[in-house]
Enzyme design. Structure first.
Site, PDB file in Angstrom:
ATOM      1  N   VAL A 187      38.885  38.927  41.475  1.00 55.07           N
ATOM      2  CA  VAL A 187      39.431  38.325  40.266  1.00 55.07           C
ATOM      3  C   VAL A 187      40.710  37.584  40.659  1.00 55.07           C
ATOM      4  CG1 VAL A 187      40.474  38.867  38.031  1.00 55.07           C
ATOM      5  CG2 VAL A 187      38.468  40.140  38.802  1.00 55.07           C
ATOM      6  N   CYS A 188      40.845  36.338  40.259  1.00 52.31           N
ATOM      7  CA  CYS A 188      42.041  35.546  40.593  1.00 52.31           C
ATOM      8  C   CYS A 188      43.274  36.152  39.927  1.00 52.31           C
ATOM      9  CB  CYS A 188      41.859  34.106  40.119  1.00 52.31           C
ATOM     10  SG  CYS A 188      43.372  33.144  40.238  1.00 52.31           S
ATOM     11  N   VAL A 189      44.304  36.412  40.709  1.00 55.06           N
ATOM     12  CA  VAL A 189      45.486  37.125  40.198  1.00 55.06           C
ATOM     13  C   VAL A 189      46.233  36.325  39.133  1.00 55.06           C
ATOM     14  CG1 VAL A 189      46.988  36.370  42.118  1.00 55.06           C
ATOM     15  CG2 VAL A 189      47.563  38.417  40.828  1.00 55.06           C
TER      16      VAL A 189
END
Lengths: 101, 130
Positions: free
Chosen positions: B77-79
Site C-alpha cells: 500500500v502506498c504510504v
C-alpha cells in the site's frame, strides 16, 4: 515490439478507445473490458473503426459482456471473446501492456 | 512470466479492483509469478480490515488477503496515499500519534519506490484503474 492495449471505458463515454486505435500499430492487440466492452457491439461508429484497423487483433472479456447483459452474438465478427486466463496469456504474449483509462 | 499489478481504485466504487483480483488470480493459477501488487491512490482502501460488507456480497479486502496468504503474494500500500486516507499499520500509528491501526492481513505499507522496483524487476506491469 507488440503491445497489448487495454480499454476499460465505453467509447461513448470517453475518448480512450479512439486514442488507443490511433496508437495501435500493426501486430498489436486491443482488449476491451469493464465498460470498454460497449466498443465491441455491432452496428456502432466504433465497430466501423475496428473494421478499418488492419493488422490489429481485437479481444473482449466474456465475463464483462455477461455482467452487462450483452449477448455474444451482438459482438462484432472477428473480435475474439476471451476469459481471464486468456487475458493473462495476451499480457504475456505481447511485449508490454498499455492501459487506456 | 513475472507480472506486477498496479491497482488505482478503491473497492465497491469501481470495477478496477475486481478486475485486478481476477487477473492476479488467473495469473497465479496459470503458474505465472506475481512479484507484487501495488495499491496506489484510492486503491489503498483495499487494505483496511475494518471493511464489513453484507454477507451476500463479496469481501474484496479478505479476498485479497486470502489470495496473498495462499500464494505468498507481496501486497504493498502506498504510504503517502495511505496517510491521506487513514490506512494505518503499527509503525504509522506510532509515527503519527494515532490510537488505532487498520491494515488488513498480508498488506504492508511502503513507498513509491516499491512500484518503481516492480516496474523494473517484473516483465509486465499491468495497471487497473480509472
Amino acid at each position: 515490439m507488440s503491445t497489448l492495449h487495454t480499454v476499460n471505458k465505453s467509447p461513448f463515454e470517453k475518448s480512450s478507445m479512439d486514442s488507443c486505435l490511433a496508437y495501435a500499430k500493426q501486430g498489436s492487440a486491443v482488449l476491451m473490458y469493464e465498460d470498454g466492452i460497449y466498443g465491441a457491439i455491432k452496428g456502432t461508429a466504433i465497430a466501423d473503426k475496428i473494421a478499418a484497423a488492419s493488422g490489429v487483433s481485437f479481444y473482449v472479456l466474456g465475463p464483462d459482456l455477461k455482467a452487462r447483459g450483452v449477448a455474444e452474438d451482438k459482438v462484432v465478427d472477428g473480435i475474439e471473446i476471451v476469459d481471464y486466463p486468456k487475458f493473462v496469456a495476451l499480457a504475456a504474449e505481447n511485449d508490454k501492456v498499455q492501459a487506456w483509462v | 512470466m513475472k507480472f506486477a499489478i498496479q491497482v488505482n481504485e478503491g473497492p465497491y466504487q469501481h470495477q478496477a479492483t475486481d478486475s485486478a483480483y481476477q487477473f492476479t488470480k488467473a495469473a497465479l493459477e496459470g503458474g505465472h509469478e506475481v512479484m507484487r501488487v501495488f495499491f496506489y491512490h484510492d486503491g489503498v482502501n483495499n487494505g483496511t480490515k475494518l471493511t464489513t460488507p453484507p454477507q451476500d456480497d463479496r469481501n474484496i479486502v479478505n479476498r485479497w488477503s486470502e489470495l496473498a496468504k495462499k500464494y505468498d503474494l507481496d501486497m504493498v500500500v502506498c504510504v503517502a496515499a495511505a496517510q491521506r486516507r487513514g490506512i494505518v499499520d503499527e509503525g504509522e500509528m506510532q509515527r503519527n500519534g494515532k490510537d488505532a491501526e487498520n491494515i488488513a492481513d498480508n498488506f504492508r505499507i511502503s513507498g513509491l519506490g516499491q512500484l518503481v522496483e516492480a516496474g523494473i524487476q517484473s516483465e509486465r506491469l499491468v495497471v487497473f484503474g480509472d
